[in-house]
Design a protein around this motif. Structure first.
Motif, PDB file in Angstrom:
ATOM      1  N   TYR A 124      12.431  -4.893  -0.302  1.00 47.49           N
ATOM      2  CA  TYR A 124      11.809  -5.762  -1.303  1.00 47.49           C
ATOM      3  C   TYR A 124      12.858  -6.172  -2.327  1.00 47.49           C
ATOM      4  O   TYR A 124      13.797  -5.424  -2.598  1.00 47.49           O
ATOM      5  CB  TYR A 124      10.714  -5.041  -2.102  1.00 47.49           C
ATOM      6  N   THR A 125      12.668  -7.318  -2.934  1.00 40.80           N
ATOM      7  CA  THR A 125      13.420  -7.674  -4.133  1.00 40.80           C
ATOM      8  C   THR A 125      12.452  -7.585  -5.302  1.00 40.80           C
ATOM      9  O   THR A 125      11.448  -8.303  -5.346  1.00 40.80           O
ATOM     10  CB  THR A 125      14.001  -9.093  -4.037  1.00 40.80           C
ATOM     11  N   ALA A 126      12.728  -6.685  -6.226  1.00 41.41           N
ATOM     12  CA  ALA A 126      11.832  -6.481  -7.361  1.00 41.41           C
ATOM     13  C   ALA A 126      12.313  -7.282  -8.565  1.00 41.41           C
ATOM     14  O   ALA A 126      13.513  -7.430  -8.787  1.00 41.41           O
ATOM     15  CB  ALA A 126      11.766  -4.998  -7.714  1.00 41.41           C
TER      16      ALA A 126
ATOM     17  N   GLY B  84       0.816  -1.215   0.000  1.00 44.07           N
ATOM     18  CA  GLY B  84       0.000   0.000   0.000  1.00 44.07           C
ATOM     19  C   GLY B  84       0.841   1.253   0.000  1.00 44.07           C
ATOM     20  O   GLY B  84       1.994   1.244   0.404  1.00 44.07           O
ATOM     21  N   GLY B  85       0.271   2.347  -0.485  1.00 41.06           N
ATOM     22  CA  GLY B  85       0.997   3.611  -0.570  1.00 41.06           C
ATOM     23  C   GLY B  85       1.864   3.671  -1.820  1.00 41.06           C
ATOM     24  O   GLY B  85       1.753   2.830  -2.719  1.00 41.06           O
ATOM     25  N   THR B  86       2.730   4.661  -1.853  1.00 35.04           N
ATOM     26  CA  THR B  86       3.573   4.853  -3.035  1.00 35.04           C
ATOM     27  C   THR B  86       5.031   4.989  -2.613  1.00 35.04           C
ATOM     28  O   THR B  86       5.342   5.076  -1.427  1.00 35.04           O
ATOM     29  CB  THR B  86       3.176   6.127  -3.810  1.00 35.04           C
ATOM     30  N   PHE B  87       5.911   4.980  -3.586  1.00 38.83           N
ATOM     31  CA  PHE B  87       7.315   5.325  -3.320  1.00 38.83           C
ATOM     32  C   PHE B  87       7.781   6.331  -4.363  1.00 38.83           C
ATOM     33  O   PHE B  87       7.184   6.467  -5.430  1.00 38.83           O
ATOM     34  CB  PHE B  87       8.201   4.071  -3.292  1.00 38.83           C
ATOM     35  N   SER B  88       8.831   7.061  -4.007  1.00 35.76           N
ATOM     36  CA  SER B  88       9.318   8.128  -4.890  1.00 35.76           C
ATOM     37  C   SER B  88      10.243   7.524  -5.938  1.00 35.76           C
ATOM     38  O   SER B  88      11.449   7.429  -5.743  1.00 35.76           O
ATOM     39  CB  SER B  88      10.033   9.202  -4.085  1.00 35.76           C
ATOM     40  N   ALA B  89       9.647   7.093  -7.035  1.00 31.76           N
ATOM     41  CA  ALA B  89      10.390   6.420  -8.097  1.00 31.76           C
ATOM     42  C   ALA B  89      11.157   7.434  -8.944  1.00 31.76           C
ATOM     43  O   ALA B  89      10.744   8.581  -9.100  1.00 31.76           O
ATOM     44  CB  ALA B  89       9.430   5.637  -8.988  1.00 31.76           C
TER      45      ALA B  89
ATOM     46  N   ASP C 157       9.730   4.106   5.490  1.00 33.70           N
ATOM     47  CA  ASP C 157       8.288   3.892   5.605  1.00 33.70           C
ATOM     48  C   ASP C 157       7.522   4.871   4.723  1.00 33.70           C
ATOM     49  O   ASP C 157       6.431   4.566   4.248  1.00 33.70           O
ATOM     50  CB  ASP C 157       7.831   4.038   7.060  1.00 33.70           C
ATOM     51  N   ALA C 158       8.108   6.055   4.516  1.00 33.29           N
ATOM     52  CA  ALA C 158       7.438   7.073   3.693  1.00 33.29           C
ATOM     53  C   ALA C 158       7.618   6.811   2.196  1.00 33.29           C
ATOM     54  O   ALA C 158       7.042   7.522   1.366  1.00 33.29           O
ATOM     55  CB  ALA C 158       7.976   8.455   4.043  1.00 33.29           C
ATOM     56  N   GLY C 159       8.434   5.805   1.849  1.00 39.09           N
ATOM     57  CA  GLY C 159       8.609   5.471   0.432  1.00 39.09           C
ATOM     58  C   GLY C 159       9.752   6.205  -0.236  1.00 39.09           C
ATOM     59  O   GLY C 159       9.922   6.134  -1.448  1.00 39.09           O
TER      60      GLY C 159
END
Ligand SMILES: [Cu+2]
Length: 473
Positions: free
Chosen positions: A256-258, A92-97, A240-242
């Motif tokens: 995570y492993t993407a 859930g939520g987003t990350f700063s990609a 936690d804030a991404g």
């Protein structure tokens, strides 16, 4: 993001909590003690925005596109945009990609050995940071070729793709400052350089019982044409804030492993649950991207027939080794630079920024998991499910009832109905067996997903409910 995602993934939640214990910032990590270097030197590097190497004038022409050497060669243009966007994160939520062209990984370049690559990186006005592009398929002076491109400007360089194989490309940060952040937040992709004389036929080790009743070797050969895949591995180090967490990166503390930008992006989803008679549930141990309302981020399976030559282009974009293994299969051949490295092997190791081409034939119908056979990687996202043949009787019956089974039967795989995920398929080359259909799937913006649909990829979250509704009328 979907609420259901918050309920899954106990393992990743534990990983996130573990990471939070280190809680720190990029600045505090960049200490002399951590890096074993002089603090004032690091301060100077930061102050000037990266390592600006002074270069002799003779190097200034490196990467120029007007070389006489290029006259009789095919020139392949490769435009990229360096842009920061928010993308959904697991749980859930987003990350700063940070992205090349609003997708992770960036677009795959495919050329033939001897072609000229003409790469243009554009950084739009208003982008908060410069970017660069270091293409490992090139052999040009790194300085100034891979240097920072300022917002509101663009930069083009050219090179001959001399050596066949798979090659990483990645953001070089701001003249290497913050390169780790730019790459690990998503700025990477691959170039595939096809060998000038084509891919070799594949030999698969088998045995048979001959007419005398003796067990004998039965080597089977498949043509160089293959059903192709691309898999790129990467660690994600997030707060936690991404945002990017450099403390976790230096500690090799993976959140995570993407695989192709998404942890657990190729596992069953609610479409398969629905076809299997278990809608709204989780039939696999981890289905974090389960729901149809996730659109392009819904996980998808990889479908292949049995007895067909598969060619998998694999790049380790990350910070940890990849011990590539397919549970239930043996890698029939491993190639780098068009030179065979191994054959008939269970697992093959890729270090950071290393690649390989794995060739294999799935022998019998069933479920197979491609993994990084490092348990920390498997349980943080490096599990990729192939379904070979048509091994699921309930789904077969459901598909028959829906009147869509013929497509699967004709192709010997469920991709005949559901397609294969767009982002797991490289651009087609001369020896590519075409997938029967593609579905929209990517760690990408809605615009990129819409472009996939415009090319004919199926939006399964629209198509499947429509098929089911039509069948119930
Ligand atoms: Cu960048």
């Amino acid at each position: 993001m979907n609420k259901r995602m918050n309920l899954m993934l106990t393992i990743s939640a534990i990983a996130v909590m573990g990471g939070a214990l280190f809680g720190s910032s990029f600045t505090s990590q960049m200490t002399g003690a951590a890096l074993g270097t002089d603090q004032s030197a690091l301060d100077k590097i930061h102050a000037m925005g990266g390592l600006e190497l002074m270069m002799p004038a003779a190097f200034a022409a490196s990467g120029a596109c007007d070389s006489d050497e290029y006259a009789d060669r095919t020139v392949v243009e490769f435009p990229l945009t360096g842009v920061s966007i928010d993308l959904p994160r697991m749980g859930g939520g987003t990350f700063s990609a940070m992205t090349f062209s609003e997708q992770i990984p960036g677009p795959t370049l495919r050329v033939t050995q001897g072609d000229v690559v003409k790469m243009t990186l554009t950084v739009p006005d208003g982008e908060p940071t410069p970017h660069g592009n270091d293409m490992h398929a090139s052999q040009v002076s790194a300085v100034p070729t891979f240097g920072a491109v300022q917002p509101g400007t663009e930069k083009t360089y050219c090179y001959i793709a001399e050596v066949p194989g798979v090659y990483k490309y990645h953001c070089s940060g701001v003249n290497i400052a913050a390169m780790d952040q730019h790459v690990l937040q998503g700025m990477y992709g691959i170039a595939i350089v096809d060998p000038i004389d084509g891919y070799s036929k594949l030999m698969v080790e088998k045995t048979t019982v001959n007419a005398n009743g003796d067990v004998a070797r039965d080597r089977q050969f498949h043509s160089g044409d293959a059903l192709e895949w691309q898999l790129q591995y990467q660690q994600m180090y997030l707060t936690d804030a991404g945002t990017y967490d450099a403390t976790k990166m230096f500690a090799h503390d993976t959140v995570y492993t993407a695989v192709n930008g998404q942890p657990f992006g190729y596992v069953p989803n609610d479409i398969h649950n629905l076809l299997n008679g278990h809608p709204g549930t989780n039939i696999f141990v981890a289905q974090p991207w389960n729901s149809m309302d996730l659109h392009q981020y819904q996980s998808q399976l990889l479908f292949t027939p049995t007895g067909v030559h598969n060619r998998i282009f694999i790049e380790n974009q990350g910070n940890e080794p990849v011990y590539f293994h397919i549970v239930g299969e043996i890698l029939d051949r491993v190639t780098q630079g068009n030179r065979v490295q191994s054959g008939g092997t269970e697992t093959w190791l890729l270090g950071g920024s290393q690649n390989m081409i794995v060739d294999l034939v799935f022998d019998e119908p069933g479920i197979y998991a491609g993994v990084n056979h490092d348990y920390a990687a498997i349980y943080t996202g490096a599990a990729t499910i192939w379904v070979a043949g048509l091994p699921l009787p309930v789904i077969n019956e459901t598909a028959t009832a829906l009147g869509v089974v013929q497509g699967a039967v004709d192709t010997g795989m469920y991709a005949g109905v559901l397609g294969n995920p767009y982002d797991a398929i490289p651009p087609y080359g001369e020896q590519s067996i075409h997938h029967p259909a593609k579905n929209v799937h990517c760690m990408c913006s809605d615009d990129v997903a819409a472009a996939q649909a415009a090319e004919g990829a199926v939006e399964l979250w629209v198509a499947v409910p429509a098929i089911i509704a039509a069948a119930s009328e």
